[in-house]
Design a protein around this motif. Structure first.
Motif, PDB file in Angstrom:
ATOM      1  N   TYR A 108     -55.354 -59.153 101.896  1.00 12.79           N
ATOM      2  CA  TYR A 108     -54.266 -58.189 101.926  1.00 12.79           C
ATOM      3  C   TYR A 108     -53.005 -58.813 101.343  1.00 12.79           C
ATOM      4  N   TYR A 109     -52.368 -58.072 100.447  1.00 10.04           N
ATOM      5  CA  TYR A 109     -51.170 -58.534  99.768  1.00 10.04           C
ATOM      6  C   TYR A 109     -50.016 -57.582 100.044  1.00 10.04           C
ATOM      7  N   CYS A 110     -48.832 -58.147 100.197  1.00  4.80           N
ATOM      8  CA  CYS A 110     -47.646 -57.302 100.191  1.00  4.80           C
ATOM      9  C   CYS A 110     -46.929 -57.494  98.856  1.00  4.80           C
ATOM     10  N   ALA A 111     -46.189 -56.483  98.484  1.00  5.96           N
ATOM     11  CA  ALA A 111     -45.482 -56.511  97.212  1.00  5.96           C
ATOM     12  C   ALA A 111     -44.199 -55.706  97.343  1.00  5.96           C
ATOM     13  N   THR A 112     -43.222 -56.005  96.500  1.00  5.93           N
ATOM     14  CA  THR A 112     -41.973 -55.256  96.497  1.00  5.93           C
ATOM     15  C   THR A 112     -41.647 -54.773  95.083  1.00  5.93           C
ATOM     16  N   ARG A 113     -40.920 -53.659  95.039  1.00  6.40           N
ATOM     17  CA  ARG A 113     -40.461 -53.145  93.758  1.00  6.40           C
ATOM     18  C   ARG A 113     -39.028 -52.693  93.912  1.00  6.40           C
ATOM     19  N   GLY A 114     -38.278 -52.738  92.813  1.00  2.00           N
ATOM     20  CA  GLY A 114     -36.860 -52.451  92.882  1.00  2.00           C
ATOM     21  C   GLY A 114     -36.548 -51.004  93.190  1.00  2.00           C
ATOM     22  N   SER A 115     -37.469 -50.111  92.916  1.00  2.00           N
ATOM     23  CA  SER A 115     -37.240 -48.705  93.222  1.00  2.00           C
ATOM     24  C   SER A 115     -37.186 -48.488  94.728  1.00  2.00           C
TER      25      SER A 115
ATOM     26  N   ILE B  16     -43.821 -48.170 101.875  1.00  4.43           N
ATOM     27  CA  ILE B  16     -42.683 -47.661 102.622  1.00  4.43           C
ATOM     28  C   ILE B  16     -41.421 -47.837 101.796  1.00  4.43           C
ATOM     29  N   SER B  17     -40.563 -46.822 101.827  1.00  2.35           N
ATOM     30  CA  SER B  17     -39.301 -46.891 101.105  1.00  2.35           C
ATOM     31  C   SER B  17     -38.260 -47.617 101.943  1.00  2.35           C
ATOM     32  N   TRP B  18     -37.123 -47.852 101.327  1.00  4.11           N
ATOM     33  CA  TRP B  18     -36.032 -48.523 102.022  1.00  4.11           C
ATOM     34  C   TRP B  18     -35.642 -47.764 103.290  1.00  4.11           C
ATOM     35  N   ASN B  19     -35.617 -46.439 103.220  1.00  3.93           N
ATOM     36  CA  ASN B  19     -35.140 -45.675 104.370  1.00  3.93           C
ATOM     37  C   ASN B  19     -36.269 -45.079 105.198  1.00  3.93           C
ATOM     38  N   GLY B  20     -37.501 -45.558 105.007  1.00  2.16           N
ATOM     39  CA  GLY B  20     -38.564 -45.207 105.931  1.00  2.16           C
ATOM     40  C   GLY B  20     -39.587 -44.188 105.481  1.00  2.16           C
ATOM     41  N   TYR B  21     -39.474 -43.687 104.245  1.00  3.42           N
ATOM     42  CA  TYR B  21     -40.528 -42.796 103.749  1.00  3.42           C
ATOM     43  C   TYR B  21     -41.821 -43.597 103.626  1.00  3.42           C
ATOM     44  N   ARG B  22     -42.922 -43.024 104.137  1.00  7.49           N
ATOM     45  CA  ARG B  22     -44.199 -43.721 104.171  1.00  7.49           C
ATOM     46  C   ARG B  22     -45.268 -43.000 103.363  1.00  7.49           C
ATOM     47  N   ASP B  23     -46.136 -43.783 102.758  1.00  9.42           N
ATOM     48  CA  ASP B  23     -47.261 -43.241 102.015  1.00  9.42           C
ATOM     49  C   ASP B  23     -48.480 -44.086 102.353  1.00  9.42           C
ATOM     50  N   TYR B  24     -49.632 -43.419 102.479  1.00  6.23           N
ATOM     51  CA  TYR B  24     -50.859 -44.103 102.843  1.00  6.23           C
ATOM     52  C   TYR B  24     -52.005 -43.696 101.924  1.00  6.23           C
ATOM     53  N   ALA B  25     -52.936 -44.619 101.750  1.00  6.68           N
ATOM     54  CA  ALA B  25     -54.192 -44.268 101.106  1.00  6.68           C
ATOM     55  C   ALA B  25     -54.999 -43.398 102.066  1.00  6.68           C
ATOM     56  N   ASP B  26     -55.836 -42.560 101.516  1.00  9.45           N
ATOM     57  CA  ASP B  26     -56.646 -41.689 102.372  1.00  9.45           C
ATOM     58  C   ASP B  26     -57.510 -42.505 103.339  1.00  9.45           C
ATOM     59  N   SER B  27     -57.956 -43.668 102.892  1.00  5.86           N
ATOM     60  CA  SER B  27     -58.862 -44.483 103.706  1.00  5.86           C
ATOM     61  C   SER B  27     -58.164 -45.137 104.893  1.00  5.86           C
ATOM     62  N   THR B  28     -56.834 -45.183 104.868  1.00  6.33           N
ATOM     63  CA  THR B  28     -56.104 -45.856 105.950  1.00  6.33           C
ATOM     64  C   THR B  28     -55.236 -44.907 106.771  1.00  6.33           C
ATOM     65  N   LYS B  29     -55.087 -43.709 106.294  1.00  5.92           N
ATOM     66  CA  LYS B  29     -54.243 -42.745 106.989  1.00  5.92           C
ATOM     67  C   LYS B  29     -54.786 -42.479 108.389  1.00  5.92           C
TER      68      LYS B  29
ATOM     69  N   GLY C   9     -35.119 -65.118  99.200  1.00  5.64           N
ATOM     70  CA  GLY C   9     -34.669 -65.321  97.833  1.00  5.64           C
ATOM     71  C   GLY C   9     -33.631 -64.295  97.430  1.00  5.64           C
ATOM     72  N   ARG C  10     -33.598 -63.961  96.167  1.00  4.06           N
ATOM     73  CA  ARG C  10     -32.591 -63.048  95.620  1.00  4.06           C
ATOM     74  C   ARG C  10     -33.061 -61.608  95.835  1.00  4.06           C
ATOM     75  N   ILE C  11     -32.795 -61.108  97.030  1.00  2.00           N
ATOM     76  CA  ILE C  11     -33.275 -59.793  97.416  1.00  2.00           C
ATOM     77  C   ILE C  11     -32.202 -58.759  97.168  1.00  2.00           C
ATOM     78  N   ASP C  12     -32.534 -57.759  96.395  1.00  2.00           N
ATOM     79  CA  ASP C  12     -31.614 -56.648  96.202  1.00  2.00           C
ATOM     80  C   ASP C  12     -31.847 -55.622  97.296  1.00  2.00           C
ATOM     81  N   SER C  13     -30.839 -54.861  97.600  1.00  2.00           N
ATOM     82  CA  SER C  13     -31.014 -53.822  98.602  1.00  2.00           C
ATOM     83  C   SER C  13     -31.793 -52.667  98.004  1.00  2.00           C
ATOM     84  N   GLY C  14     -32.394 -51.865  98.864  1.00  2.00           N
ATOM     85  CA  GLY C  14     -33.052 -50.648  98.422  1.00  2.00           C
ATOM     86  C   GLY C  14     -34.440 -50.816  97.859  1.00  2.00           C
TER      87      GLY C  14
END
Length: 123
Positions: free
Chosen positions: A93-100, A51-64, A26-31
């Protein structure tokens, strides 16, 4: 409008692995950032990884240490590799995106959501 489609869920024994995919169209913005959340019956939706656009990753403690998030920007696809699965990982399990550019552990900060894929881990 952006459409997200998850795939890769299923039934696995404890200690096993699954790889989830999240294809965006669909109408995907970059970043944009990608987040994975899960919701078990009777529980609130919880953050799994982001995960960020350029690969920064964050995890919940339960999945790290067990789960690994990645993405292929050329394919507009995100992935969640889940290892050492346990029965408590059973959820939709759901995936989601945000403009940030950066992910957030807060579900309300995401703009678009997939329909979810069931992951069931048997003991």
């Amino acid at each position: 409008q952006v459409q997200l489609v998850e795939s890769g869920g299923g039934l696995v024994q404890a200690g096993g692995s699954l790889r989830l995919s999240c294809a965006a169209s669909g109408r995907i913005d970059s970043g944009y950032a990608i987040g994975w959340f899960r919701q078990a019956p009777g529980k609130e939706r919880e953050f799994v990884a982001g995960i960020s656009w350029n690969g920064y990753r964050d995890y919940a403690d339960s999945t790290k240490g067990r789960f690994a998030i990645s993405r292929d920007n050329a394919k507009n696809t995100g992935y969640l590799q889940m290892n050492s699965l346990q029965p408590e990982d059973t959820a939709v399990y759901y995936c989601a995106t945000r403009g940030s550019r950066f992910p957030s552990p807060r579900a309300h900060e995401y703009d678009y959501w997939g329909q979810g894929t069931q992951v069931t881990v048997s003991s």
